[in-house]
Write a protein that holds these residues in place. Structure first.
Motif, PDB file in Angstrom:
ATOM      1  N   GLY A  45      -6.320 -14.640 -18.183  1.00 20.62           N
ATOM      2  CA  GLY A  45      -7.287 -13.733 -18.771  1.00 20.62           C
ATOM      3  C   GLY A  45      -6.857 -13.173 -20.111  1.00 20.62           C
ATOM      4  N   VAL A  51     -12.161  -9.825 -16.717  1.00 21.38           N
ATOM      5  CA  VAL A  51     -11.937 -11.258 -16.888  1.00 21.38           C
ATOM      6  C   VAL A  51     -13.191 -12.042 -16.537  1.00 21.38           C
ATOM      7  N   ASP A  55     -11.406 -17.027 -14.658  1.00 19.88           N
ATOM      8  CA  ASP A  55     -10.081 -16.410 -14.630  1.00 19.88           C
ATOM      9  C   ASP A  55      -9.868 -15.618 -13.347  1.00 19.88           C
ATOM     10  N   THR A  69      -7.588  -9.728 -11.607  1.00 19.07           N
ATOM     11  CA  THR A  69      -7.289  -9.415 -13.003  1.00 19.07           C
ATOM     12  C   THR A  69      -5.779  -9.387 -13.247  1.00 19.07           C
ATOM     13  N   ASN A  90      -4.472 -16.173 -22.608  1.00 21.32           N
ATOM     14  CA  ASN A  90      -3.936 -14.874 -23.013  1.00 21.32           C
ATOM     15  C   ASN A  90      -3.933 -14.696 -24.529  1.00 21.32           C
TER      16      ASN A  90
END
Length: 552
Positions: A45, A51, A55, A69, A90
């Motif tokens: 995420g 998210v 994800d 999350t 990310n």
């Protein structure tokens, strides 16, 4: 946009002596919290708490039901560290990365009061997780080619400063392996050189540069991957060197960076029978981690494993990996195959007395000591890619280009130039910089080779890019076919310079050591005669050029 510093919700551990801070923190922690500090995992995420559905599903598959999350993963398992990757979504852009880092820190501080280690692999060159607008290092072998350790310091300081601005407080660098095997698939241009003293000097300079930037380091890959041919991510790597050879060639750079204050050392999954006759990987070996690194080299910092998902460990069970690493003397478990499973394995081992809680405490104290200077939050938006930072990387790249042969250089403005060979984006970028025609081949089929030859015959000169052609016969076949045309052909190695040994009769050869934007710009300038190639070979091309060579 207004720059704001998020409020610090916890007193940083820098406010009290490191040993006392670690001791007090450990005494107040539960066993699950301690074990969690020993785990460094990736999460899915771009935001800590919000998210996408994809994800959320990926996080649940990895961490268990209800953990959707990144923030929930940190809190549920009291994670000591998170490592960022592009593929785990990310790393989108600097503002997003800084916001993600701050969100993860909020989750960690709310959970245990301990700042989170946030790391990534930003070595520069071929291993570079975050690109522009950051100022990108040309990479270690390019830096080594300058024969000036100050370039290693400067590149590390710039890179470390930019990572720190993003909330990344540990870089998995520098690589201090000595690339003694030209067919090394693990290191290559990730290494500074094939000479021990060269690597040690540049590794220390990089270590100091990162520290000047206020970021933690991870020297790797102990006890050295330089003599292998297999990347442990893909299979089992074995070195047949004697203990004396390893101690003489590969260990000294680690000794040097330890003396320079290395925060952590990454243990490789390499099998070194001369160091441990049981044949277990170094990351699981007590004779290597405790006997050599701890007792003989006197390293009392954090030892982290290389990625535990690596193919080199696929014949070992999760329990063998986790318990083997901790018993060997490892402190941090990087990317275990199952985070819940790894934590439970350690909790169960303590419960049945196989591993003492005192042993867990020992690792946690080391980890907390490295966190003593972490201020959890960073300003948003971050400032990266400044003109000064970019100029530093450009200058280093300009000093790295090595021209060993240049019968047909520099290019003349009136010539029709073709750029072909390896690298879809690299051939495009170089052709644009040169005002040339581009014909990309990659690892070419016979048909593509025929087309490339036909294109070369319609141009005055051809620049052909190769990348580790010694391991790709199709690239060698392309270069040889181009040379057979009798037209001016300029091979450029944009990875290791060993490619020249596969086409030794070429009248031109340039080593670029990489393909990041600063390197491509510097290469174009050299090819056009706008700049001199001042770099020198930091490695030996057997039978052709010695270490330190450069053309005239």
């Amino acid at each position: 946009m207004n720059r704001r510093l998020l409020p610090v919700l916890v007193l940083t551990m820098a406010a009290i002596p490191a040993t006392a801070a670690a001791r007090d923190q450990v005494a107040a922690m539960t066993l699950p919290e301690k074990v969690g500090q020993m785990v460094v995992s990736y999460v899915y995420g771009a935001d800590a708490t919000t998210v996408s559905a994809a994800d959320a599903t990926a996080n649940e598959a990895m961490f268990g039901a209800g953990v959707t999350t990144p923030a929930q993963a940190v809190a549920r398992f009291h994670l000591g560290g998170v490592i960022y990757f592009t593929w785990s979504r990310n790393l989108t852009n600097p503002p997003q990365i800084a916001a993600l880092s701050n969100g993860l820190q909020r989750a960690a501080v709310a959970d245990t009061g301990i700042p989170l280690q946030i790391s990534t692999d930003q070595e520069g060159g071929t291993v570079n997780r975050i690109g522009a607008p950051l100022a990108i290092s040309p990479g270690n072998m390019a830096i080594g080619a300058t024969f000036d350790p100050r370039t290693a310091y400067d590149a590390a300081k710039v890179s470390g400063t930019e990572l720190r601005a993003l909330g990344i407080n540990v870089t998995h660098a520098p690589v201090v392996d000595v690339n003694t095997n030209p067919r090394n698939a693990a290191d290559g241009v990730r290494a500074f050189s094939d000479r021990t003293a060269h690597v040690a000097t540049f590794g220390v300079a990089a270590e100091r540069g990162y520290h000047a930037a206020g970021i933690g380091t991870t020297a790797k890959h102990f006890p050295g991957l330089g003599d292998t041919t297999v990347n442990t991510d893909n299979g089992v790597a074995v070195t047949d060197e004697t203990r004396a050879q390893i101690m003489r060639t590969h260990v000294p750079p680690f000794r040097a960076v330890i003396a320079a204050g290395a925060d952590s050392i990454m243990a490789a999954h390499i099998v070194a029978p001369s160091l441990d006759p049981t044949g277990v990987p170094a990351s699981l070996s007590r004779p290597i981690i405790t006997g050599l690194l701890r007792d003989q080299l006197h390293f009392n910092g954090v030892v982290v494993t290389d990625a535990l998902e690596a193919a080199a460990l696929e014949d070992y069970t999760d329990e063998q990996v986790i318990l083997g690493a901790v018993k060997a003397g490892v402190d941090q478990l990087l990317m275990p195959r199952s985070v819940p499973g790894a934590i439970q394995i350690l909790l169960d081992a303590v419960e049945r007395g196989e591993i003492s809680e005192a042993r867990i405490d020992q690792s946690v104290r080391r980890i907390l000591k490295t966190k003593k200077t972490i201020s959890p939050y960073v300003p948003e938006p971050p400032v990266v890619g400044t003109p000064a930072a970019v100029a530093t990387m450009n200058e280093i790249a300009a000093r790295s280009i090595t021209k060993l042969r240049g019968a047909d250089l520099p290019l003349r403005p009136t010539q029709k130039v073709l750029v072909t060979g390896w690298g879809a984006s690299t051939t495009t970028n170089l052709a644009t910089a040169l005002g040339a025609t581009r014909f990309y081949t990659g690892s070419p089929s016979d048909d593509l080779i025929t087309q490339a030859v036909a294109a070369a015959q319609q141009h005055d000169v051809t620049v052909v890019l190769t990348s580790n052609a010694w391991a790709d016969p199709t690239q060698v076949k392309l270069v040889q076919a181009l040379l057979a045309t009798g037209k001016p052909i300029i091979p450029v190695a944009v990875n290791t310079p060993y490619d020249l040994a596969t086409y030794p009769t070429a009248k031109n050869f340039v080593a670029a050591y990489g393909y990041q934007p600063p390197t491509v710009a510097a290469l174009a300038a050299v090819l056009q005669g706008k700049a001199q190639a001042t770099g020198r070979l930091p490695v030996t091309i057997e039978g052709l050029y010695p270490y330190g060579a450069r053309g005239r």
